[in-house]
Design a protein around this motif. Structure first.
Motif, PDB file in Angstrom:
ATOM      1  N   PHE A 212      30.381 -34.854-132.802  1.00  0.00           N
ATOM      2  CA  PHE A 212      30.393 -34.953-134.255  1.00  0.00           C
ATOM      3  C   PHE A 212      31.500 -35.879-134.748  1.00  0.00           C
ATOM      4  CE2 PHE A 212      27.999 -31.022-136.012  1.00  0.00           C
ATOM      5  CZ  PHE A 212      26.950 -31.260-135.138  1.00  0.00           C
ATOM      6  N   LEU A 213      32.566 -36.000-133.983  1.00  0.00           N
ATOM      7  CA  LEU A 213      33.670 -36.866-134.388  1.00  0.00           C
ATOM      8  C   LEU A 213      33.232 -38.325-134.498  1.00  0.00           C
ATOM      9  CD1 LEU A 213      36.552 -35.452-132.147  1.00  0.00           C
ATOM     10  CD2 LEU A 213      36.123 -34.957-134.562  1.00  0.00           C
ATOM     11  N   LEU A 220      36.964 -31.909-138.283  1.00  0.00           N
ATOM     12  CA  LEU A 220      38.149 -31.681-137.470  1.00  0.00           C
ATOM     13  C   LEU A 220      37.824 -30.631-136.419  1.00  0.00           C
ATOM     14  CD1 LEU A 220      40.776 -31.341-140.348  1.00  0.00           C
ATOM     15  CD2 LEU A 220      40.571 -33.288-138.791  1.00  0.00           C
ATOM     16  N   LEU A 221      38.294 -30.848-135.200  1.00  0.00           N
ATOM     17  CA  LEU A 221      38.131 -29.859-134.132  1.00  0.00           C
ATOM     18  C   LEU A 221      39.504 -29.257-133.813  1.00  0.00           C
ATOM     19  CD1 LEU A 221      35.783 -31.736-131.606  1.00  0.00           C
ATOM     20  CD2 LEU A 221      35.146 -30.304-133.555  1.00  0.00           C
ATOM     21  N   LEU A 222      39.550 -27.944-133.714  1.00  0.00           N
ATOM     22  CA  LEU A 222      40.789 -27.241-133.380  1.00  0.00           C
ATOM     23  C   LEU A 222      40.604 -26.538-132.040  1.00  0.00           C
ATOM     24  CD1 LEU A 222      43.627 -26.386-134.325  1.00  0.00           C
ATOM     25  CD2 LEU A 222      42.561 -24.384-135.387  1.00  0.00           C
ATOM     26  N   ARG A 223      41.498 -26.844-131.090  1.00  0.00           N
ATOM     27  CA  ARG A 223      41.409 -26.246-129.761  1.00  0.00           C
ATOM     28  C   ARG A 223      42.772 -25.709-129.335  1.00  0.00           C
ATOM     29  NH1 ARG A 223      37.233 -30.003-126.157  1.00  0.00           N
ATOM     30  NH2 ARG A 223      35.493 -29.915-127.628  1.00  0.00           N
ATOM     31  N   THR A 224      42.768 -24.937-128.259  1.00  0.00           N
ATOM     32  CA  THR A 224      43.981 -24.250-127.841  1.00  0.00           C
ATOM     33  C   THR A 224      44.126 -24.237-126.323  1.00  0.00           C
ATOM     34  OG1 THR A 224      45.183 -22.151-127.973  1.00  0.00           O
ATOM     35  CG2 THR A 224      42.807 -22.008-127.792  1.00  0.00           C
ATOM     36  N   PHE A 225      45.365 -24.090-125.876  1.00  0.00           N
ATOM     37  CA  PHE A 225      45.647 -23.878-124.457  1.00  0.00           C
ATOM     38  C   PHE A 225      45.794 -22.386-124.130  1.00  0.00           C
ATOM     39  CE2 PHE A 225      46.771 -28.313-124.787  1.00  0.00           C
ATOM     40  CZ  PHE A 225      46.502 -28.837-123.524  1.00  0.00           C
ATOM     41  N   SER A 226      45.570 -21.521-125.119  1.00  0.00           N
ATOM     42  CA  SER A 226      45.850 -20.096-124.935  1.00  0.00           C
ATOM     43  C   SER A 226      44.765 -19.349-124.175  1.00  0.00           C
ATOM     44  CB  SER A 226      46.045 -19.427-126.302  1.00  0.00           C
ATOM     45  OG  SER A 226      47.188 -19.921-126.944  1.00  0.00           O
ATOM     46  N   LYS A 227      43.531 -19.818-124.207  1.00  0.00           N
ATOM     47  CA  LYS A 227      42.428 -19.043-123.654  1.00  0.00           C
ATOM     48  C   LYS A 227      42.081 -19.490-122.237  1.00  0.00           C
ATOM     49  CE  LYS A 227      42.459 -17.028-127.608  1.00  0.00           C
ATOM     50  NZ  LYS A 227      43.150 -15.736-127.722  1.00  0.00           N
ATOM     51  N   GLY A 237      48.450 -25.866-129.135  1.00  0.00           N
ATOM     52  CA  GLY A 237      47.107 -26.124-129.640  1.00  0.00           C
ATOM     53  C   GLY A 237      47.015 -27.574-130.064  1.00  0.00           C
ATOM     54  N   TYR A 238      45.811 -28.048-130.345  1.00  0.00           N
ATOM     55  CA  TYR A 238      45.680 -29.430-130.803  1.00  0.00           C
ATOM     56  C   TYR A 238      44.519 -29.571-131.766  1.00  0.00           C
ATOM     57  CZ  TYR A 238      42.434 -29.749-126.760  1.00  0.00           C
ATOM     58  OH  TYR A 238      41.434 -29.543-125.841  1.00  0.00           O
ATOM     59  N   LEU A 239      44.730 -30.464-132.725  1.00  0.00           N
ATOM     60  CA  LEU A 239      43.762 -30.742-133.782  1.00  0.00           C
ATOM     61  C   LEU A 239      43.281 -32.171-133.613  1.00  0.00           C
ATOM     62  CD1 LEU A 239      42.591 -29.464-136.447  1.00  0.00           C
ATOM     63  CD2 LEU A 239      44.441 -30.630-137.645  1.00  0.00           C
ATOM     64  N   VAL A 240      41.953 -32.368-133.660  1.00  0.00           N
ATOM     65  CA  VAL A 240      41.360 -33.676-133.380  1.00  0.00           C
ATOM     66  C   VAL A 240      40.510 -34.103-134.574  1.00  0.00           C
ATOM     67  CG1 VAL A 240      40.058 -35.029-131.707  1.00  0.00           C
ATOM     68  CG2 VAL A 240      41.211 -32.932-130.970  1.00  0.00           C
ATOM     69  N   GLY A 241      40.656 -35.348-134.984  1.00  0.00           N
ATOM     70  CA  GLY A 241      39.861 -35.843-136.095  1.00  0.00           C
ATOM     71  C   GLY A 241      40.001 -37.348-136.248  1.00  0.00           C
ATOM     72  N   HIS A 242      39.452 -37.875-137.326  1.00  0.00           N
ATOM     73  CA  HIS A 242      39.539 -39.306-137.604  1.00  0.00           C
ATOM     74  C   HIS A 242      41.014 -39.684-137.755  1.00  0.00           C
ATOM     75  CE1 HIS A 242      39.139 -43.173-139.631  1.00  0.00           C
ATOM     76  NE2 HIS A 242      37.867 -43.177-139.260  1.00  0.00           N
TER      77      HIS A 242
END
Length: 370
Positions: A212-213, A220-227, A237-242
């Protein structure tokens, strides 16, 4: 006595300057659960790192200069994530857990009265963030099967023109996913930003809505290293977008939020992403096993899950069931604070022996006399 009166008056005046949105809210808290041998209440990765990876990690940490500030933005990790995702590093923010990035987004987007669409039930931290920033929470109830109601979401978006829509897939607390066509319909209808929380993406296909990006600059995609990465104690965590959107969000972000140790740990795990995938596959198998076992028990109703946990109802009140299991050394999570999930509890997938112990204890708990 006069001193006491003045102290009370000063305290009252001091409390008055705290914003009403804060004073009327409640602090986010998961409670302080008792110690127990089997901890299946916080959606953690139950597997330790292999000894070889631990040694590599320790050697890398020995080289970290602890007397130096980290970079304002962890460029090595941002570059590694860009390669991992096939995306520009300028389109990535790394934060001190995904929760910090949620607050950054709220600070940048949500003002007094800003409409924000939140399907329910959803991780309660999102509603807390919107209310703390003075926004207008537009909650949309789920369908009877607990799936997000796409038609109702589209109607709410059309009627209110929100600045932000938040979708979580797989969803915490239900474990359910959204169909890609439903997500795309919401993205196409939304006039503002659409945040897709993919904290559990590695337990599905690991790809999620990355495509979708390429087509929707307001996603915006929000992901994490916690799981799946098993780094809940590290907070990353990290947020990805334009890149243009991310550039604006950086203006609302506190600097130096990712320390050198956390960056080094994350870089090590990214080099061993195959291990992450292998552990995620084992957890998926455990979730399938838990669901099947729960479904065989009379009076127990589990919900299919694409995350690392399963929610279910029994004929017992959650507080009674959880108390009985805690006495047997097993911790679960009560979901009764979510209006749509009253009567439900959540079990995180553990190691095989932990899952078997849970099922044995559950069968005993369900048959104990009142």
């Amino acid at each position: 006595m006069l001193h006491d009166v003045l102290t009370v008056d000063a305290l009252t005046q001091a409390l008055q300057v705290i914003r009403p949105a804060v004073r009327q809210g409640k602090p986010y808290s998961v409670g302080a659960p008792p110690e127990a041998p089997i901890k299946l209440n916080q959606n953690e990765n139950p597997f330790e790192l292999p000894e070889a990876v631990k040694r590599e990690l320790l050697e890398a940490l020995q080289e970290v200069p602890l007397n130096r500030y980290p970079a304002e933005h962890p460029e090595r990790l941002r570059q590694a994530l860009a390669e991992h995702l096939g995306w520009s590093p300028e389109g990535i923010i790394v934060g001190n857990g995904s929760n910090e990035l949620t607050f950054t987004l709220g600070l940048a987007v949500v003002d007094a009265g800003t409409p924000v669409v939140l399907p329910r039930p959803m991780f309660s931290f999102y509603e807390m963030m919107v209310r703390l920033h003075g926004g207008n929470v537009l909650g949309v109830p789920p369908r009877p099967d607990l799936q997000f109601d796409t038609e109702a979401l589209l109607e709410t978006i059309s009627r209110n023109r929100p600045a932000l829509v938040v979708l979580t897939t797989p969803n915490n607390p239900t474990g359910l996913t959204m169909a890609p066509e439903d997500v795309e319909a919401i993205v196409q209808a939304a006039p503002g930003l659409v945040l897709i929380d993919e904290a559990y993406v590695e337990f599905t296909d690991g790809i999620g809505f990355r495509r979708f990006l390429d087509h929707y600059p307001h996603v915006l995609l929000l992901r994490t290293f916690s799981k799946a990465f098993g780094l809940a104690g590290v907070r990353l965590g990290y947020l990805v977008g334009h890149p243009r959107i991310i550039q604006e969000l950086y203006k609302a972000r506190i600097p130096f939020m990712v320390d050198r140790l956390a960056e080094t740990i994350a870089l090590t795990l990214l080099r061993h992403y195959k291990l992450v995938q292998e552990q995620a596959a084992r957890i998926k198998q455990a979730v399938a096993w838990l669901y099947q076992e729960l479904a065989t028990l009379a009076g127990v109703a589990p919900v299919p899950s694409q995350a690392n946990f399963v929610i279910f109802r029994t004929e017992l009140q959650p507080r009674i069931l959880l108390a009985r299991l805690a006495q047997k050394g097993i911790l679960l999570r009560d979901l009764s604070n979510y209006p749509e999930l009253r009567g439900y509890v959540r079990v995180s997938a553990g190691r095989p022996e932990e899952n078997r112990a849970f099922m044995d204890a559950l069968k005993e708990a369900l048959t104990e006399p009142e």
